[in-house]
Each structure stands twice: as C-alpha cells, then as structure tokens.
Design a protein around this motif. Structure first.
Motif, short mmCIF file in Angstrom:
data_model
loop_
_atom_site.label_atom_id
_atom_site.label_comp_id
_atom_site.label_asym_id
_atom_site.label_seq_id
_atom_site.Cartn_x
_atom_site.Cartn_y
_atom_site.Cartn_z
N GLY A 11 0.78 -1.23 0.00
CA GLY A 11 0.00 0.00 0.00
C GLY A 11 0.82 1.28 0.00
N GLN A 12 2.12 1.15 -0.14
CA GLN A 12 2.99 2.32 -0.13
C GLN A 12 3.01 2.98 -1.52
N PRO A 13 3.22 4.30 -1.57
CA PRO A 13 3.30 5.00 -2.85
C PRO A 13 4.43 4.44 -3.72
N THR A 14 4.18 4.32 -4.99
CA THR A 14 5.19 3.82 -5.93
C THR A 14 5.98 4.95 -6.58
N GLY A 15 5.47 6.17 -6.47
CA GLY A 15 6.08 7.30 -7.17
C GLY A 15 5.52 7.47 -8.57
N ILE A 16 4.63 6.57 -8.98
CA ILE A 16 4.00 6.68 -10.30
C ILE A 16 2.71 7.47 -10.12
N ILE A 17 2.58 8.52 -10.91
CA ILE A 17 1.40 9.38 -10.84
C ILE A 17 0.87 9.58 -12.26
N PHE A 18 -0.36 9.18 -12.46
CA PHE A 18 -1.06 9.44 -13.71
C PHE A 18 -1.95 10.65 -13.52
N THR B 180 4.01 10.83 -14.30
CA THR B 180 5.24 10.94 -13.53
C THR B 180 5.66 9.52 -13.17
N ALA B 181 6.76 9.09 -13.75
CA ALA B 181 7.27 7.74 -13.47
C ALA B 181 8.72 7.71 -13.92
N GLU B 182 9.47 6.80 -13.33
CA GLU B 182 10.87 6.66 -13.71
C GLU B 182 11.07 5.41 -14.56
N GLU B 183 11.82 5.57 -15.65
CA GLU B 183 12.19 4.44 -16.49
C GLU B 183 13.29 3.63 -15.79
N THR B 184 14.28 4.35 -15.33
CA THR B 184 15.35 3.80 -14.50
C THR B 184 15.60 4.83 -13.41
N ALA B 185 16.37 4.48 -12.42
CA ALA B 185 16.64 5.41 -11.32
C ALA B 185 17.13 6.75 -11.85
N GLY B 186 16.38 7.78 -11.56
CA GLY B 186 16.78 9.13 -11.95
C GLY B 186 16.40 9.55 -13.37
N LYS B 187 15.87 8.64 -14.18
CA LYS B 187 15.49 8.98 -15.56
C LYS B 187 13.98 8.89 -15.71
N ARG B 188 13.37 10.02 -16.00
CA ARG B 188 11.91 10.08 -16.11
C ARG B 188 11.43 9.33 -17.35
#
Length: 131
Positions: free
Chosen positions: A27-34, A87-95
């Motif tokens: 249930g924790q945020p993934t950092g992905i925001i649509f 808002t999502a990362e493809e790899t660490a630090g790369k949007r």
C-alpha cells in the motif's frame, strides 16, 4: 449547481486529477502518478467514442465478436487516452516519457490498470474543490 458551474467543471476535468499509484503488496506509494482527465471532460468523451468505434470495427469480422484479448487491448488504449500527464521513472533518476507506448506498457500491468480504471471512473476525484 448552476449551468455555469457544470460547464466550468466539465472544462476543469480536462486538466485532469492526479492518480497516485500504490503498491499492491504494502500500500505504499510507488512514485507513479497518472494525471487523468475526468469522465465528463471533452477528452474523455472523445476517448469513449473512439473506444466504441474500435469495438464495432473489431466486431465486424467474420464472427461479429470481439475476443477477450482484443477487448483488453482496446480498453488499455482507451485508458491511455485519458492520461494527460505521467510521472514515473524508467530507471533510477530517468523520467519515463509520456507516450502511448509507455502508457500501454504500464497499463498492461493488471494491478496498476485497476487503480487507474477505478480512479478515472469516480467523479468524486474530479469534483470542484475536491483535488
């Protein structure tokens, strides 16, 4: 509610609301925001018409039916059309770039698609002052 307020809300829904994706495991945020446009927006209305047209076209084959796999692909494309921003990362630090291909990849994940679908269909997420 006045006609002016209804029209304003329909226009405002086109700007979208943020759907914060959470992990199905903890249930924790993934950092992905649509950022999803609301169901009453012009963009959502156009997306629904395209979805309906695609279903009719897919059913015009020899059987007149649409397979479950084809329907799922059509629905994923429909959901992708509702996304205003990502808002999502493809790899660490790369949007991850906002593209139909990337949206389709993400929305093919059942637990992620379920969250976007539920959010997009809930008018309360797009209520005036509700964001």
């Amino acid at each position: 509610m006045t006609l002016e307020e209804i029209e304003w809300n329909t226009e405002d829904q086109g700007r979208g609301a943020d759907c914060h994706i959470v992990s199905p495991f903890d249930g924790q945020p993934t950092g992905i925001i649509f950022r999803i446009c609301g169901p009453d927006s012009l963009a959502a209305q156009r997306a629904q018409l395209l979805f309906n047209d695609e279903r009719v076209e897919a059913a015009e084959g020899s059987t007149g039916r649409v397979s479950a796999a084809e329907f799922e692909s059509l629905y994923i494309r429909h959901l992708a059309r509702l996304v205003v921003d990502l808002t999502a990362e493809e790899t660490a630090g790369k949007r991850l770039a906002l593209s139909t291909e990337n949206l389709t990849k993400l929305l093919r994940v059942p637990w992620l698609r379920a969250q976007v679908d539920e959010f997009a269909g809930n008018r309360a997420n797009f209520a005036p002052g509700g964001r």
